[in-house]
Design an enzyme around this catalytic site. Sequence first.
Site, mmCIF file in Angstrom:
data_model
loop_
_atom_site.group_PDB
_atom_site.id
_atom_site.type_symbol
_atom_site.label_atom_id
_atom_site.label_comp_id
_atom_site.label_asym_id
_atom_site.label_seq_id
_atom_site.Cartn_x
_atom_site.Cartn_y
_atom_site.Cartn_z
ATOM 1 N N ARG A 82 -30.455 -9.668 -8.334
ATOM 2 C CA ARG A 82 -30.082 -9.106 -9.839
ATOM 3 C C ARG A 82 -30.208 -7.737 -9.993
ATOM 4 N NH1 ARG A 82 -34.177 -13.224 -10.834
ATOM 5 N NH2 ARG A 82 -33.470 -14.973 -11.776
ATOM 6 N N LYS A 114 -17.741 0.887 -13.826
ATOM 7 C CA LYS A 114 -16.942 -0.223 -13.918
ATOM 8 C C LYS A 114 -16.953 -0.925 -12.551
ATOM 9 C CE LYS A 114 -14.129 0.315 -18.082
ATOM 10 N NZ LYS A 114 -12.693 0.614 -18.277
ATOM 11 N N GLU A 156 -3.654 9.266 -11.808
ATOM 12 C CA GLU A 156 -4.726 9.411 -12.371
ATOM 13 C C GLU A 156 -5.194 10.795 -12.561
ATOM 14 O OE1 GLU A 156 -6.126 7.089 -13.915
ATOM 15 O OE2 GLU A 156 -5.638 5.128 -12.604
ATOM 16 N N LYS A 196 -14.188 12.755 -16.594
ATOM 17 C CA LYS A 196 -14.681 11.249 -16.336
ATOM 18 C C LYS A 196 -15.998 11.226 -17.013
ATOM 19 C CE LYS A 196 -14.225 7.109 -15.224
ATOM 20 N NZ LYS A 196 -13.625 5.760 -14.331
ATOM 21 N N GLU A 216 -17.162 1.488 -23.004
ATOM 22 C CA GLU A 216 -15.940 1.224 -23.668
ATOM 23 C C GLU A 216 -15.794 0.826 -25.247
ATOM 24 O OE1 GLU A 216 -12.640 0.941 -20.976
ATOM 25 O OE2 GLU A 216 -11.448 0.144 -22.449
ATOM 26 N N ASN A 229 -7.503 4.740 -20.536
ATOM 27 C CA ASN A 229 -6.476 3.720 -20.471
ATOM 28 C C ASN A 229 -5.165 4.142 -20.625
ATOM 29 O OD1 ASN A 229 -8.475 1.933 -19.217
ATOM 30 N ND2 ASN A 229 -8.805 1.204 -21.580
ATOM 31 N N HIS A 287 -2.084 2.400 -19.100
ATOM 32 C CA HIS A 287 -2.537 1.320 -18.421
ATOM 33 C C HIS A 287 -1.942 0.064 -18.772
ATOM 34 C CE1 HIS A 287 -4.703 4.145 -16.196
ATOM 35 N NE2 HIS A 287 -5.445 3.580 -15.603
ATOM 36 N N HIS A 347 -0.733 -1.929 -16.208
ATOM 37 C CA HIS A 347 -1.576 -3.186 -15.507
ATOM 38 C C HIS A 347 -0.413 -4.377 -15.661
ATOM 39 C CE1 HIS A 347 -5.846 -1.650 -16.059
ATOM 40 N NE2 HIS A 347 -5.406 -1.437 -14.800
ATOM 41 N N HIS A 349 -1.412 0.741 -7.937
ATOM 42 C CA HIS A 349 -1.728 1.281 -9.271
ATOM 43 C C HIS A 349 -1.390 2.450 -9.848
ATOM 44 C CE1 HIS A 349 -4.592 0.987 -12.531
ATOM 45 N NE2 HIS A 349 -5.067 2.283 -12.222
HETATM 46 P P1 NAD Z 1 -7.738 0.974 -1.910
HETATM 47 O O1 NAD Z 1 -9.139 1.070 -2.069
HETATM 48 O O2 NAD Z 1 -7.164 -0.335 -1.692
HETATM 49 O O3 NAD Z 1 -7.338 2.066 -0.960
HETATM 50 C C1 NAD Z 1 -5.872 2.157 -0.693
HETATM 51 C C2 NAD Z 1 -5.424 1.982 0.990
HETATM 52 O O4 NAD Z 1 -5.974 3.239 1.548
HETATM 53 C C3 NAD Z 1 -6.331 0.783 1.670
HETATM 54 O O5 NAD Z 1 -5.472 0.193 2.233
HETATM 55 C C4 NAD Z 1 -7.483 1.502 2.205
HETATM 56 O O6 NAD Z 1 -7.820 0.764 3.310
HETATM 57 C C5 NAD Z 1 -6.897 2.634 2.774
HETATM 58 N N1 NAD Z 1 -7.879 4.009 2.774
HETATM 59 C C6 NAD Z 1 -8.818 4.452 1.825
HETATM 60 N N2 NAD Z 1 -9.436 5.456 2.257
HETATM 61 C C7 NAD Z 1 -8.531 6.007 3.320
HETATM 62 C C8 NAD Z 1 -8.494 7.103 4.200
HETATM 63 N N3 NAD Z 1 -9.377 8.296 3.565
HETATM 64 N N4 NAD Z 1 -7.720 7.374 5.255
HETATM 65 C C9 NAD Z 1 -6.787 6.275 5.430
HETATM 66 N N5 NAD Z 1 -6.710 5.181 4.753
HETATM 67 C C10 NAD Z 1 -7.483 4.797 3.674
HETATM 68 O O7 NAD Z 1 -7.234 1.498 -3.525
HETATM 69 P P2 NAD Z 1 -7.498 2.643 -4.485
HETATM 70 O O8 NAD Z 1 -6.347 3.239 -4.972
HETATM 71 O O9 NAD Z 1 -8.490 3.463 -3.813
HETATM 72 O O10 NAD Z 1 -8.265 1.677 -5.471
HETATM 73 C C11 NAD Z 1 -7.463 0.592 -6.321
HETATM 74 C C12 NAD Z 1 -8.480 -0.141 -6.770
HETATM 75 O O11 NAD Z 1 -9.273 0.675 -7.819
HETATM 76 C C13 NAD Z 1 -7.996 -1.340 -7.767
HETATM 77 O O12 NAD Z 1 -8.451 -2.364 -7.161
HETATM 78 C C14 NAD Z 1 -8.220 -0.805 -9.164
HETATM 79 O O13 NAD Z 1 -8.307 -1.850 -10.151
HETATM 80 C C15 NAD Z 1 -9.625 -0.173 -9.004
HETATM 81 N N6 NAD Z 1 -10.013 0.865 -10.037
HETATM 82 C C16 NAD Z 1 -11.206 0.961 -10.598
HETATM 83 C C17 NAD Z 1 -11.487 1.762 -11.352
HETATM 84 C C18 NAD Z 1 -13.058 1.809 -11.846
HETATM 85 O O14 NAD Z 1 -13.390 2.435 -12.903
HETATM 86 N N7 NAD Z 1 -13.977 0.981 -11.387
HETATM 87 C C19 NAD Z 1 -10.853 2.695 -11.815
HETATM 88 C C20 NAD Z 1 -9.365 2.656 -11.446
HETATM 89 C C21 NAD Z 1 -8.842 1.868 -10.550
HETATM 90 N N1 GLY Z 2 -10.649 3.768 -15.270
HETATM 91 C C1 GLY Z 2 -11.054 3.546 -16.525
HETATM 92 C C2 GLY Z 2 -12.415 3.576 -16.868
HETATM 93 O O1 GLY Z 2 -13.146 3.965 -15.990
HETATM 94 O O2 GLY Z 2 -12.819 3.247 -17.873
#
Ligand code: NAD
Ligand code: GLY
Length: 364
Positions: free
Chosen positions: A121, A143, A185, A227, A237, A245, A248, A252, A265
């Site tokens: 939990r 999130k 971003e 942020k 939100e 967004n 987005h 998306h 993304h």
């Molecule tokens: P990711 O986590 O897939 O990382 C991108 C790639 O880079 C992967 O292959 C990873 O293994 C590699 N990598 C990571 N760090 C590295 C480093 N320092 N050196 C070498 N390789 C490295 O992608 P991302 O762009 O970081 O994140 C995308 C995800 O984030 C999506 O699922 C999206 O929905 C989510 N997201 C969440 C929020 C939120 O508020 N929670 C906001 C925006 C995006």
């Molecule tokens: N990336 C959008 C949010 O965190 O609200």
Amino acid sequence: MQSVKVPLGNRSYRIGIGRRLLDRVGAECAALQLGHRCAVISDRHVAPRFGKAALRALTRAGFEPFLITVPAGETAKSLKSVQSCYDQLAAHRLERKSFIVALGGGVVGDLAGFVAATYLRGIAFVQVPTTLLAQVDSSVGGKVGVNLKAGKNLVGAFYQPRLVLCDLDTLRTLPEREFRAGLAEVIKYGIIFDAALFNRLERDLHRLLKRNPETLAHIVARCCEIKAEVVGQDETESGLRAILNFGHTIGHALEAISGYGKYLHGEAISIGQVAAAQLSAALLGLPKSDVERITAIFQRAGLPTGVHLQPAQMKRLFAAMQLDKKVSAGELKFVLAKRIGQVEFGHRVPKDLVAATIRMSSPG
Ligand code: NAD
Ligand code: GLY
């Protein structure tokens, strides 16, 4: 190390931004008085690079860490990975006071955060983001969640980390395409909130693309401040947070219709932001010169600014937009810009205008 506070009452936390922070992760967790045992969740690209350093730092500070490695990439954000993490946490007898360290990009952060939110939990978790996108966006704000076959991020929670540590040195090994995707971003923060940041990005983009440490430190910290301010005002939100967004809704949907394979993304939301700027010019009077500046900076960052869709693909795009979490009572709602640095959320936009804007964006 620079520090930014996310102000959320008794769930407030700090974002640390600087170099060589991986070595300090143990000491920083000790200062939070977290329990003895912890799991570091990482992926197959990040764990071989930074896993040892994180485990060493935690052990040195008196913790008993173990590593969970998930596959790299979006497919790891699944209930199957969640189950696998739960099983490993249980096998290592993690307790209520134990904690999780998310070491990786947004995929690992979202997955590990969801596991932390739900195991026993809820146990504490710390974000150590290693992509630019994760440092400026996904690691901050709470999130967390995973994908379903039906769509992205459909299962999740708002669950804040206890600390975020952005080690800028980890960005050195990030593939170029991933780094540029993160810039989408970064540019977004300039458009939605901070015209001075946008100006600075126009001036310093070449330094940022070279990953100059001073420029990176300044820019990552400013994005985190924005942020933190937005999340501090609207954690779940119900209003203001929607401005994050920008771009987005289309972005998306583009990711969804291309099977989450063609566009990263950041690439999809680059196209989405340029389209949103065009819609803003048509509906909110965003000056043409601002639309041109917005388009130009994404182009300079090496990001796509338009897409060519066949009629059938356009139909699927609209179907995907209807599934977006931001749709309310079947209406498409957009974040639109009045000028660079100032946006409004919740604008209804006619479907025909969206379709015409996307058609016009076609790269040829
Ligand atoms: P990711 O986590 O897939 O990382 C991108 C790639 O880079 C992967 O292959 C990873 O293994 C590699 N990598 C990571 N760090 C590295 C480093 N320092 N050196 C070498 N390789 C490295 O992608 P991302 O762009 O970081 O994140 C995308 C995800 O984030 C999506 O699922 C999206 O929905 C989510 N997201 C969440 C929020 C939120 O508020 N929670 C906001 C925006 C995006
Ligand atoms: N990336 C959008 C949010 O965190 O609200």
